[in-house]
Design a protein around this motif. Structure first.
Motif, PDB file in Angstrom:
ATOM      1  N   LEU A 184       0.857  -1.185   0.000  1.00  0.00           N
ATOM      2  CA  LEU A 184       0.000   0.000   0.000  1.00  0.00           C
ATOM      3  C   LEU A 184       0.891   1.232   0.000  1.00  0.00           C
ATOM      4  O   LEU A 184       1.865   1.300   0.745  1.00  0.00           O
ATOM      5  N   ARG A 185       0.571   2.191  -0.882  1.00  0.00           N
ATOM      6  CA  ARG A 185       1.307   3.452  -0.936  1.00  0.00           C
ATOM      7  C   ARG A 185       0.453   4.536  -0.286  1.00  0.00           C
ATOM      8  O   ARG A 185      -0.678   4.775  -0.672  1.00  0.00           O
ATOM      9  N   THR A 192       0.251   8.471   0.520  1.00  0.00           N
ATOM     10  CA  THR A 192       0.777   9.767   0.095  1.00  0.00           C
ATOM     11  C   THR A 192       0.078  10.850   0.887  1.00  0.00           C
ATOM     12  O   THR A 192      -1.153  10.878   0.967  1.00  0.00           O
ATOM     13  N   THR A 196      -3.885  10.087   0.781  1.00  0.00           N
ATOM     14  CA  THR A 196      -4.422   9.087  -0.141  1.00  0.00           C
ATOM     15  C   THR A 196      -3.738   7.747   0.083  1.00  0.00           C
ATOM     16  O   THR A 196      -2.612   7.673   0.564  1.00  0.00           O
ATOM     17  N   ASP A 242      -3.059   4.032  -2.132  1.00  0.00           N
ATOM     18  CA  ASP A 242      -3.115   3.350  -3.420  1.00  0.00           C
ATOM     19  C   ASP A 242      -2.497   1.970  -3.267  1.00  0.00           C
ATOM     20  O   ASP A 242      -1.440   1.831  -2.643  1.00  0.00           O
ATOM     21  N   CYS A 246      -0.279  -0.968  -4.585  1.00  0.00           N
ATOM     22  CA  CYS A 246       0.873  -1.015  -5.479  1.00  0.00           C
ATOM     23  C   CYS A 246       1.554  -2.361  -5.343  1.00  0.00           C
ATOM     24  O   CYS A 246       1.223  -3.160  -4.467  1.00  0.00           O
TER      25      CYS A 246
END
Length: 131
Positions: free
Chosen positions: A9-10, A12, A99, A101, A103
């Protein structure tokens, strides 16, 4: 050393360059807390132009507007570790954008780390064919 390959999980976090936490840059506090939480890593990227919820454009091109450029803190780790870190951001980020995302980590190695051992397919954890 943390092993990190495959699904991840990214996280940001977008904040302003001059946002602070107890007289310290907010982005620095986020990085130090991520380190203390044992996350795999964190990087800070300074933007050259952008706008957010306030609709004010911040840019490095005009001196009068370059006082608070956008900053992105990017953290990648397992979903479990990233989600466990989110409550700390609730405390820290009062203005900005956070956020998540999905990955895929292809390679995660540090300086001086020995090459990884090959798996059953003859590839190491970085996906490279072993000799």
């Amino acid at each position: 050393m943390i092993r990190l390959t495959g699904s991840a999980l990214r996280l940001t976090v977008f904040v302003g360059e001059h946002d602070t936490w107890h007289h310290k840059p907010l982005y620095s506090e986020i990085v130090h807390r991520a380190h203390a939480a044992g996350l795999a890593g964190a990087s800070v990227f300074r933007g050259i132009e952008g706008f957010g919820a306030s609709s004010l454009i911040h840019t490095s091109r005009l001196l009068s507007l370059s006082e608070d450029l956008p900053v992105a803190v990017v953290i990648v780790d397992t979903e479990e570790r990233v989600r466990a870190f989110l409550p700390q951001l609730d405390e820290l980020v009062t203005e900005g954008l956070v956020t998540l995302d999905a990955c895929e980590v292809i390679r995660y190695t540090g300086r001086g780390n020995p090459p990884s051992e090959p798996d059953a397919t003859g590839r190491n954890t970085e996906g490279e064919k072993s000799p």
